[in-house]
Design a protein around this motif. Structure first.
Motif, PDB file in Angstrom:
ATOM      1  N   TYR A 315       0.818  -1.223   0.000  1.00 31.91           N
ATOM      2  CA  TYR A 315       0.000   0.000   0.000  1.00 31.91           C
ATOM      3  C   TYR A 315       0.845   1.263   0.000  1.00 31.91           C
ATOM      4  O   TYR A 315       0.617   2.188  -0.788  1.00 31.91           O
ATOM      5  CB  TYR A 315      -0.924  -0.013   1.220  1.00 31.91           C
ATOM      6  CG  TYR A 315      -1.593   1.313   1.488  1.00 31.91           C
ATOM      7  CD1 TYR A 315      -2.351   1.940   0.491  1.00 31.91           C
ATOM      8  CD2 TYR A 315      -1.457   1.949   2.716  1.00 31.91           C
ATOM      9  CE1 TYR A 315      -2.953   3.159   0.733  1.00 31.91           C
ATOM     10  CE2 TYR A 315      -2.069   3.169   2.956  1.00 31.91           C
ATOM     11  CZ  TYR A 315      -2.805   3.769   1.965  1.00 31.91           C
ATOM     12  OH  TYR A 315      -3.407   4.984   2.198  1.00 31.91           O
ATOM     13  N   LEU A 316       1.851   1.322   0.872  1.00 30.10           N
ATOM     14  CA  LEU A 316       2.576   2.565   1.085  1.00 30.10           C
ATOM     15  C   LEU A 316       4.032   2.485   0.634  1.00 30.10           C
ATOM     16  O   LEU A 316       4.554   3.438   0.041  1.00 30.10           O
ATOM     17  CB  LEU A 316       2.517   2.936   2.571  1.00 30.10           C
ATOM     18  CG  LEU A 316       2.797   4.384   2.958  1.00 30.10           C
ATOM     19  CD1 LEU A 316       1.805   5.325   2.290  1.00 30.10           C
ATOM     20  CD2 LEU A 316       2.744   4.543   4.473  1.00 30.10           C
ATOM     21  N   GLY A 317       4.680   1.368   0.905  1.00 27.65           N
ATOM     22  CA  GLY A 317       6.117   1.274   0.701  1.00 27.65           C
ATOM     23  C   GLY A 317       6.558   1.470  -0.737  1.00 27.65           C
ATOM     24  O   GLY A 317       7.497   2.230  -1.004  1.00 27.65           O
ATOM     25  N   VAL A 318       5.891   0.794  -1.685  1.00 31.38           N
ATOM     26  CA  VAL A 318       6.355   0.874  -3.072  1.00 31.38           C
ATOM     27  C   VAL A 318       6.199   2.281  -3.636  1.00 31.38           C
ATOM     28  O   VAL A 318       6.948   2.697  -4.518  1.00 31.38           O
ATOM     29  CB  VAL A 318       5.611  -0.150  -3.962  1.00 31.38           C
ATOM     30  CG1 VAL A 318       5.964  -1.562  -3.564  1.00 31.38           C
ATOM     31  CG2 VAL A 318       4.105   0.068  -3.901  1.00 31.38           C
ATOM     32  N   ASN A 319       5.235   3.061  -3.113  1.00 33.46           N
ATOM     33  CA  ASN A 319       5.060   4.427  -3.600  1.00 33.46           C
ATOM     34  C   ASN A 319       6.081   5.388  -2.993  1.00 33.46           C
ATOM     35  O   ASN A 319       6.459   6.370  -3.611  1.00 33.46           O
ATOM     36  CB  ASN A 319       3.649   4.911  -3.287  1.00 33.46           C
ATOM     37  CG  ASN A 319       2.599   4.166  -4.075  1.00 33.46           C
ATOM     38  OD1 ASN A 319       2.166   3.096  -3.648  1.00 33.46           O
ATOM     39  ND2 ASN A 319       2.203   4.688  -5.211  1.00 33.46           N
ATOM     40  N   LEU A 320       6.512   5.109  -1.765  1.00 34.27           N
ATOM     41  CA  LEU A 320       7.490   5.973  -1.120  1.00 34.27           C
ATOM     42  C   LEU A 320       8.913   5.649  -1.552  1.00 34.27           C
ATOM     43  O   LEU A 320       9.786   6.503  -1.516  1.00 34.27           O
ATOM     44  CB  LEU A 320       7.381   5.845   0.406  1.00 34.27           C
ATOM     45  CG  LEU A 320       6.049   6.302   1.019  1.00 34.27           C
ATOM     46  CD1 LEU A 320       6.085   6.114   2.521  1.00 34.27           C
ATOM     47  CD2 LEU A 320       5.749   7.749   0.677  1.00 34.27           C
ATOM     48  N   LEU A 321       9.143   4.389  -1.955  1.00 31.80           N
ATOM     49  CA  LEU A 321      10.499   3.971  -2.312  1.00 31.80           C
ATOM     50  C   LEU A 321      10.824   4.180  -3.788  1.00 31.80           C
ATOM     51  O   LEU A 321      11.987   4.241  -4.163  1.00 31.80           O
ATOM     52  CB  LEU A 321      10.705   2.499  -1.957  1.00 31.80           C
ATOM     53  CG  LEU A 321      10.639   2.169  -0.456  1.00 31.80           C
ATOM     54  CD1 LEU A 321      10.758   0.670  -0.243  1.00 31.80           C
ATOM     55  CD2 LEU A 321      11.730   2.906   0.305  1.00 31.80           C
ATOM     56  N   GLY A 322       9.836   4.268  -4.628  1.00 30.94           N
ATOM     57  CA  GLY A 322      10.126   4.429  -6.046  1.00 30.94           C
ATOM     58  C   GLY A 322       8.889   4.785  -6.836  1.00 30.94           C
ATOM     59  O   GLY A 322       7.766   4.623  -6.371  1.00 30.94           O
ATOM     60  N   LYS A 323       9.111   5.279  -8.032  1.00 34.34           N
ATOM     61  CA  LYS A 323       8.002   5.693  -8.875  1.00 34.34           C
ATOM     62  C   LYS A 323       7.441   4.508  -9.650  1.00 34.34           C
ATOM     63  O   LYS A 323       8.132   3.539  -9.926  1.00 34.34           O
ATOM     64  CB  LYS A 323       8.452   6.776  -9.846  1.00 34.34           C
ATOM     65  CG  LYS A 323       8.407   8.179  -9.258  1.00 34.34           C
ATOM     66  CD  LYS A 323       8.401   9.208 -10.383  1.00 34.34           C
ATOM     67  CE  LYS A 323       7.882  10.544  -9.871  1.00 34.34           C
ATOM     68  NZ  LYS A 323       7.660  11.480 -10.967  1.00 34.34           N
ATOM     69  N   GLY A 324       6.189   4.636 -10.030  1.00 36.45           N
ATOM     70  CA  GLY A 324       5.546   3.611 -10.833  1.00 36.45           C
ATOM     71  C   GLY A 324       4.308   4.179 -11.483  1.00 36.45           C
ATOM     72  O   GLY A 324       4.002   5.373 -11.359  1.00 36.45           O
ATOM     73  N   LEU A 325       3.575   3.329 -12.146  1.00 35.18           N
ATOM     74  CA  LEU A 325       2.363   3.781 -12.823  1.00 35.18           C
ATOM     75  C   LEU A 325       1.255   4.159 -11.847  1.00 35.18           C
ATOM     76  O   LEU A 325       0.264   4.779 -12.238  1.00 35.18           O
ATOM     77  CB  LEU A 325       1.870   2.671 -13.770  1.00 35.18           C
ATOM     78  CG  LEU A 325       2.807   2.322 -14.928  1.00 35.18           C
ATOM     79  CD1 LEU A 325       2.296   1.080 -15.659  1.00 35.18           C
ATOM     80  CD2 LEU A 325       2.929   3.485 -15.901  1.00 35.18           C
ATOM     81  N   HIS A 326       1.402   3.754 -10.569  1.00 34.90           N
ATOM     82  CA  HIS A 326       0.371   4.018  -9.571  1.00 34.90           C
ATOM     83  C   HIS A 326       0.757   5.154  -8.625  1.00 34.90           C
ATOM     84  O   HIS A 326       0.206   5.248  -7.534  1.00 34.90           O
ATOM     85  CB  HIS A 326       0.098   2.746  -8.755  1.00 34.90           C
ATOM     86  CG  HIS A 326      -0.552   1.655  -9.521  1.00 34.90           C
ATOM     87  ND1 HIS A 326       0.111   0.876 -10.437  1.00 34.90           N
ATOM     88  CD2 HIS A 326      -1.839   1.212  -9.525  1.00 34.90           C
ATOM     89  CE1 HIS A 326      -0.718  -0.004 -10.960  1.00 34.90           C
ATOM     90  NE2 HIS A 326      -1.915   0.174 -10.425  1.00 34.90           N
ATOM     91  N   SER A 327       1.673   6.021  -8.991  1.00 35.37           N
ATOM     92  CA  SER A 327       2.212   7.021  -8.054  1.00 35.37           C
ATOM     93  C   SER A 327       1.488   8.361  -8.105  1.00 35.37           C
ATOM     94  O   SER A 327       2.058   9.380  -7.767  1.00 35.37           O
ATOM     95  CB  SER A 327       3.704   7.241  -8.344  1.00 35.37           C
ATOM     96  OG  SER A 327       4.423   6.064  -8.085  1.00 35.37           O
TER      97      SER A 327
END
Length: 332
Positions: A315-327
């Motif tokens: 939920y939170l980690g992948v958005n805070l650690l790096g960019k993606g299509l869901h950011s």
């Protein structure tokens, strides 16, 4: 009072109510004989749930779209989901320990959203073109609600591990209908009489296994009351995860359909998609172990507890650690 002022009042009110509610539940766990504490905690959770619902409703009216477009809105939606799942779990278990573990998480989420996020992220803004779709409500709301349910189920598993002190126990209720506090290390008193347990004796020369009364145990490491509470927490954890897992499945499928509509591909191995799959696999393994393998007690609880961290990374980690299509609407 305009809608912007109402939102500011409601998010602070939700945080304050959850903070007081957390203290009430902790006091109830420390002093179980004090009356009305559980009722006060349940009332606080219900008030916080209504405050957050009012906040999201005000943003919906103000922005003209379902409020799930940025981090602030999604955090409060998850907090609302946790309070709703808490009320469901507490109603099923009748245990004040439920609030002792769920209230701090809901309060922490509300505090982070209301007090830590910059003002620019708290204002309602027009949707970016990629989010102008009816799939926004379908996909994102179901995913966040599944996160809330899985978090609450995982918290019940963590509470189970705390109550049992990490010891292996066999429970009365399980997903396959077996159990009955059969572990020979514990003796359960019934009507003032010790219930003897039976265990297999070494096979006789004729290869016939015989049952004999197990030797008396000097003292039970866990009381019957603690075992009964552990049984309740294990059962509630299983039921809440059993509710969250289908929601997660539906949310992933809806996201795949939306991705194909927006990007021309059902699956692109975006970091958020990858961790959603990992989350699905972790809880699928938990349910498989419970239903097919008949696991109960400590082993599935450890698996569910690890799922709490996995959900937060997804939920939170992948958005805070790096960019993606869901950011969309995040820090990076």
């Amino acid at each position: 009072m305009n809608l912007v002022s109402l939102q500011g009042w409601l998010d602070n009110a939700a945080f304050a109510v959850l903070f007081v509610t957390m203290l009430v539940y902790w006091a109830g766990a420390a002093f179980p004989t004090v009356p009305y504490l559980q009722t006060a905690g349940t009332t606080g959770m219900a008030i916080a749930n209504l405050c957050i619902a009012g906040l999201l409703g005000a943003r919906w009216i103000e922005g003209g779209y379902f409020p799930l477009s940025n981090l602030y809105e999604s955090l409060f939606f998850v907090a609302w989901g946790i309070t709703a799942m808490h009320l469901l779990a507490e109603n099923m278990s009748r245990s004040r320990l439920v609030g002792a573990v769920t209230a701090p998480v809901a309060m922490g989420i509300a505090a982070f959203a209301a007090l830590s996020l910059p003002d620019a992220m708290q204002h309602s803004e027009p949707l970016v073109p990629a989010l102008k779709s009816n799939w926004l409500m379908m996909h994102v709301s179901v995913m966040l609600l599944s996160y809330a349910a899985l978090m609450v189920g995982a918290l019940m598993a963590i509470a189970f591990l705390i109550v049992t002190r990490g010891q292996e126990v066999e429970l009365r209720g399980s997903s396959v209908g077996t159990g009955g506090f059969r572990d020979a290390r514990y003796r359960i008193k019934r009507a003032g009489q010790a219930v003897d347990t039976l265990e297999p004796r070494t096979a006789s020369p004729g290869n016939t296994a015989v049952l004999e009364t197990a030797p008396a145990v000097a003292a039970a490491p866990l009381s019957p009351q603690r075992l009964s509470l552990a049984d309740t927490l294990d059962n509630i954890s299983y039921r809440i995860i059993g509710l969250g897992f289908p929601l997660l499945t539906i949310g992933i499928i809806a996201g795949a359909v939306w991705a194909n509509e927006a990007w021309g591909s059902y699956w692109s191995w975006d970091p958020k998609e990858t961790w959603a799959l990992i989350t699905w696999l972790v809880f699928a393994a938990y349910l498989h172990a419970r239903i097919t393998r008949g696991w109960q007690g400590r082993r599935p609880a450890i698996l569910a507890a690890s799922g709490f961290l996995v959900v937060w990374v997804c939920y939170l980690g992948v958005n805070l650690l790096g960019k993606g299509l869901h950011s969309y609407g995040w820090f990076l």
